[in-house]
Design a protein around this motif. Structure first.
Motif, PDB file in Angstrom:
ATOM      1  N   TYR A 105      11.771  99.903  54.472  1.00  0.00           N
ATOM      2  CA  TYR A 105      12.275  99.038  55.556  1.00  0.00           C
ATOM      3  C   TYR A 105      12.191  97.574  55.125  1.00  0.00           C
ATOM      4  O   TYR A 105      13.137  96.804  55.286  1.00  0.00           O
ATOM      5  CB  TYR A 105      11.488  99.264  56.837  1.00  0.00           C
ATOM      6  N   THR A 106      11.048  97.190  54.567  1.00  0.00           N
ATOM      7  CA  THR A 106      10.848  95.810  54.128  1.00  0.00           C
ATOM      8  C   THR A 106      11.858  95.423  53.066  1.00  0.00           C
ATOM      9  O   THR A 106      12.390  94.309  53.063  1.00  0.00           O
ATOM     10  CB  THR A 106       9.421  95.634  53.583  1.00  0.00           C
ATOM     11  N   ARG A 107      12.153  96.354  52.175  1.00  0.00           N
ATOM     12  CA  ARG A 107      13.077  96.056  51.090  1.00  0.00           C
ATOM     13  C   ARG A 107      14.537  96.085  51.534  1.00  0.00           C
ATOM     14  O   ARG A 107      15.383  95.429  50.939  1.00  0.00           O
ATOM     15  CB  ARG A 107      12.866  97.060  49.954  1.00  0.00           C
ATOM     16  N   LEU A 108      14.825  96.846  52.576  1.00  0.00           N
ATOM     17  CA  LEU A 108      16.204  97.074  52.997  1.00  0.00           C
ATOM     18  C   LEU A 108      16.677  96.200  54.153  1.00  0.00           C
ATOM     19  O   LEU A 108      17.878  96.142  54.428  1.00  0.00           O
ATOM     20  CB  LEU A 108      16.382  98.547  53.412  1.00  0.00           C
ATOM     21  N   ARG A 109      15.781  95.524  54.825  1.00  0.00           N
ATOM     22  CA  ARG A 109      16.161  94.919  56.104  1.00  0.00           C
ATOM     23  C   ARG A 109      17.233  93.839  55.968  1.00  0.00           C
ATOM     24  O   ARG A 109      17.947  93.554  56.931  1.00  0.00           O
ATOM     25  CB  ARG A 109      14.930  94.370  56.818  1.00  0.00           C
ATOM     26  N   ALA A 110      17.392  93.250  54.771  1.00  0.00           N
ATOM     27  CA  ALA A 110      18.432  92.234  54.600  1.00  0.00           C
ATOM     28  C   ALA A 110      19.786  92.835  54.238  1.00  0.00           C
ATOM     29  O   ALA A 110      20.792  92.129  54.250  1.00  0.00           O
ATOM     30  CB  ALA A 110      18.016  91.239  53.510  1.00  0.00           C
ATOM     31  N   LEU A 111      19.815  94.134  53.941  1.00  0.00           N
ATOM     32  CA  LEU A 111      21.058  94.786  53.531  1.00  0.00           C
ATOM     33  C   LEU A 111      21.868  95.159  54.768  1.00  0.00           C
ATOM     34  O   LEU A 111      21.404  95.929  55.611  1.00  0.00           O
ATOM     35  CB  LEU A 111      20.741  96.043  52.722  1.00  0.00           C
ATOM     36  N   ASP A 139      16.212 111.958  60.110  1.00  0.00           N
ATOM     37  CA  ASP A 139      17.210 111.490  61.085  1.00  0.00           C
ATOM     38  C   ASP A 139      16.628 110.358  61.936  1.00  0.00           C
ATOM     39  O   ASP A 139      17.305 109.350  62.203  1.00  0.00           O
ATOM     40  CB  ASP A 139      17.659 112.637  61.983  1.00  0.00           C
ATOM     41  N   ARG A 140      15.381 110.520  62.376  1.00  0.00           N
ATOM     42  CA  ARG A 140      14.750 109.463  63.179  1.00  0.00           C
ATOM     43  C   ARG A 140      14.531 108.209  62.331  1.00  0.00           C
ATOM     44  O   ARG A 140      14.708 107.079  62.820  1.00  0.00           O
ATOM     45  CB  ARG A 140      13.412 109.960  63.739  1.00  0.00           C
ATOM     46  N   ARG A 141      14.152 108.422  61.112  1.00  0.00           N
ATOM     47  CA  ARG A 141      13.904 107.300  60.200  1.00  0.00           C
ATOM     48  C   ARG A 141      15.204 106.507  59.957  1.00  0.00           C
ATOM     49  O   ARG A 141      15.200 105.274  59.977  1.00  0.00           O
ATOM     50  CB  ARG A 141      13.358 107.858  58.882  1.00  0.00           C
ATOM     51  N   SER A 142      16.299 107.224  59.762  1.00  0.00           N
ATOM     52  CA  SER A 142      17.584 106.569  59.531  1.00  0.00           C
ATOM     53  C   SER A 142      18.020 105.782  60.761  1.00  0.00           C
ATOM     54  O   SER A 142      18.505 104.648  60.649  1.00  0.00           O
ATOM     55  CB  SER A 142      18.646 107.609  59.182  1.00  0.00           C
ATOM     56  N   ALA A 143      17.861 106.368  61.937  1.00  0.00           N
ATOM     57  CA  ALA A 143      18.252 105.688  63.172  1.00  0.00           C
ATOM     58  C   ALA A 143      17.436 104.408  63.365  1.00  0.00           C
ATOM     59  O   ALA A 143      17.977 103.371  63.778  1.00  0.00           O
ATOM     60  CB  ALA A 143      18.073 106.628  64.359  1.00  0.00           C
ATOM     61  N   ALA A 144      16.149 104.466  63.060  1.00  0.00           N
ATOM     62  CA  ALA A 144      15.297 103.281  63.211  1.00  0.00           C
ATOM     63  C   ALA A 144      15.737 102.171  62.254  1.00  0.00           C
ATOM     64  O   ALA A 144      15.737 100.991  62.611  1.00  0.00           O
ATOM     65  CB  ALA A 144      13.842 103.660  62.968  1.00  0.00           C
ATOM     66  N   LEU A 145      16.106 102.559  61.037  1.00  0.00           N
ATOM     67  CA  LEU A 145      16.566 101.564  60.066  1.00  0.00           C
ATOM     68  C   LEU A 145      17.836 100.879  60.558  1.00  0.00           C
ATOM     69  O   LEU A 145      17.949  99.646  60.535  1.00  0.00           O
ATOM     70  CB  LEU A 145      16.814 102.237  58.713  1.00  0.00           C
ATOM     71  N   LEU A 146      18.797 101.663  61.018  1.00  0.00           N
ATOM     72  CA  LEU A 146      20.071 101.100  61.484  1.00  0.00           C
ATOM     73  C   LEU A 146      19.889 100.262  62.749  1.00  0.00           C
ATOM     74  O   LEU A 146      20.631  99.302  62.970  1.00  0.00           O
ATOM     75  CB  LEU A 146      21.078 102.221  61.731  1.00  0.00           C
ATOM     76  N   ASP A 147      18.900 100.619  63.572  1.00  0.00           N
ATOM     77  CA  ASP A 147      18.633  99.873  64.809  1.00  0.00           C
ATOM     78  C   ASP A 147      17.722  98.670  64.587  1.00  0.00           C
ATOM     79  O   ASP A 147      17.388  97.961  65.537  1.00  0.00           O
ATOM     80  CB  ASP A 147      17.982 100.797  65.852  1.00  0.00           C
ATOM     81  N   HIS A 148      17.280  98.478  63.331  1.00  0.00           N
ATOM     82  CA  HIS A 148      16.347  97.389  63.001  1.00  0.00           C
ATOM     83  C   HIS A 148      15.079  97.484  63.852  1.00  0.00           C
ATOM     84  O   HIS A 148      14.535  96.475  64.313  1.00  0.00           O
ATOM     85  CB  HIS A 148      17.018  96.026  63.188  1.00  0.00           C
ATOM     86  N   ASP A 149      14.607  98.705  64.038  1.00  0.00           N
ATOM     87  CA  ASP A 149      13.410  98.963  64.839  1.00  0.00           C
ATOM     88  C   ASP A 149      12.261  99.300  63.892  1.00  0.00           C
ATOM     89  O   ASP A 149      12.028 100.460  63.553  1.00  0.00           O
ATOM     90  CB  ASP A 149      13.682 100.120  65.810  1.00  0.00           C
ATOM     91  N   GLU A 150      11.546  98.276  63.469  1.00  0.00           N
ATOM     92  CA  GLU A 150      10.491  98.477  62.488  1.00  0.00           C
ATOM     93  C   GLU A 150       9.362  99.344  63.025  1.00  0.00           C
ATOM     94  O   GLU A 150       8.777 100.151  62.295  1.00  0.00           O
ATOM     95  CB  GLU A 150       9.942  97.134  62.012  1.00  0.00           C
ATOM     96  N   ALA A 151       9.050  99.205  64.290  1.00  0.00           N
ATOM     97  CA  ALA A 151       7.969 100.003  64.870  1.00  0.00           C
ATOM     98  C   ALA A 151       8.314 101.484  64.848  1.00  0.00           C
ATOM     99  O   ALA A 151       7.483 102.324  64.483  1.00  0.00           O
ATOM    100  CB  ALA A 151       7.693  99.537  66.296  1.00  0.00           C
ATOM    101  N   ALA A 152       9.562 101.808  65.230  1.00  0.00           N
ATOM    102  CA  ALA A 152       9.980 103.207  65.208  1.00  0.00           C
ATOM    103  C   ALA A 152      10.039 103.732  63.779  1.00  0.00           C
ATOM    104  O   ALA A 152       9.721 104.903  63.510  1.00  0.00           O
ATOM    105  CB  ALA A 152      11.350 103.356  65.880  1.00  0.00           C
TER     106      ALA A 152
END
Length: 396
Positions: free
Chosen positions: A66-72, A43-56
């Protein structure tokens, strides 16, 4: 699992505890605890992805995804853990991934995933790998960083392809969408998502099938079921090797054909024969191209001129990707000519009505026959005879 509370009752034998029938009372097991902890981690991982928070995101484990998905462009991304298996170094978890591409998916796309997890000395979990579950196809990001190109009516996603190439796909897709709407109508999403993998082998991996099945096939459309399953999120998946061999017109016909499948998805059911669904997609694909029947149906032309004209409409089996390439081409061409004949002799509106009427039938048996009678005022026998004559007159 703790069920309803036990009830104290005095019976003949004295004071008796009536245990709950729906479960057992006790402490959560280690497996239950791990499953809860892993779910919270994801859940935390998903929230960080949607928030574009790479550190989290990095705090939850590997940053590869994250690196592969950030443009999606994503509007949702969630995991539901279904099982956790302890290992000597951590655990392996099974999870159902559900996600939506922002602005394109009305319902979630679902994918089964297997995650490898490590556990630190302080008991915290982290994701060390996230891969497709056994016997499931890959997602595009499993093959590398995703590049995204937005068109007016399209989103093109690629791996291992340069941006200029992906813009070319977007241009053709943007022409296809209004072309399909003019023929089919506007009662669909009116946009399309195109996936461009790096190779034929990568295409097969996305579709979860041997790559050899798609050799020579320029593109396919697949509905990735989500929600009710009545309006799946479609993806046009390109075979970059076969597609590259086409001329400009061929490339446009292919993308318009596949976009037609996206538009007609809700009206295409188990009752719809492939000669109709593929023939209709080709009919729209070739509209206004100026291609003559002999140019658009070269394999069937050769058969007719050699005295081997077809005697029956193509069957679903004829459209199998593993079929003989010549027979497969003839099946597509025969379906196209059937739809072209309906448009010419009954009108384009009746062709669309016929398509919808077949798909609305409760089951395959009788679907075509009923629609022929109600929409075109004919029988299957008469229609087939008319089609045979039409094929000979157009290609002979």
């Amino acid at each position: 699992m703790v069920g309803r509370r036990g009830v104290w009752s005095i019976g003949a034998a004295g004071l008796v505890l009536l245990l709950p029938l729906t479960g057992c009372v006790g402490r959560p097991t280690a497996t239950d605890s791990a499953r809860t902890e892993v779910q919270q981690l994801l859940d935390r991982r998903s929230a960080a992805l949607l928030d574009h928070d790479e550190a989290a995101y990095a705090v939850t484990g590997t940053r590869t995804e994250y690196t592969r998905l950030r443009a999606l462009p994503l509007s949702s991304w969630t995991y539901r853990v279904t099982a956790v298996r302890r290992t000597s170094s951590g655990a392996t978890a099974d999870a159902d991934l559900s996600y939506r591409v922002a602005g394109y998916d009305k319902v979630p796309v679902d994918a089964r995933r297997t995650l490898t997890l490590g556990r630190a000395a302080d008991g915290t979990w982290s994701v060390t790998a996230d891969r497709p579950a056994a016997q499931t196809g890959q997602q595009l990001w499993d093959q590398g960083p995703v590049t995204a190109v937005r068109g007016a009516h399209s989103l093109v996603l690629g791996t291992g392809r340069d941006t200029a190439e992906l813009h070319g796909y977007a241009t053709l897709a943007d022409r296809a969408v209004p072309a399909v709407s003019r023929a089919w109508g506007t009662g669909w999403t009116r946009h399309v998502v195109v996936l461009v993998p790096g190779s034929l082998a990568a295409m097969g991996a996305l579709l979860g099938s041997p790559a050899a099945n798609y050799r020579g096939i320029a593109a396919v459309t697949t509905g990735e079921a989500g929600g009710s399953g009545q309006a799946p999120a479609d993806r046009v998946v390109v075979n970059p090797e076969a597609y590259a061999a086409l001329g400009d017109l061929g490339k446009q016909v292919v993308l318009t054909h596949e976009t037609t499948h996206v538009a007609t998805r809700a009206a295409t059911t188990a009752a719809t024969p492939l000669w109709l669904s593929e023939g209709y997609a080709d009919w729209i694909g070739y509209l206004d191209t100026g291609r003559t029947p002999t140019e658009a149906a070269p394999e069937l032309t050769r058969a007719v001129q050699d005295g081997r004209a077809p005697t029956a409409l193509p069957t679903d089996k004829d459209f199998g990707f593993t079929s003989d390439p010549t027979e497969l081409a003839q099946a597509y061409e025969g379906g196209w000519l059937a739809c072209r004949m309906i448009a010419e002799q009954w009108g384009t509106a009746r062709l669309g009505d016929f398509y919808r009427a077949v798909g609305a039938h409760a089951e395959r048996p009788g679907a075509v026959e009923d629609a022929l009678k109600k929409v075109l005022g004919t029988t299957l026998e008469a229609f087939t005879a008319k089609w045979r004559e039409y094929v000979r007159s157009q290609l002979g």
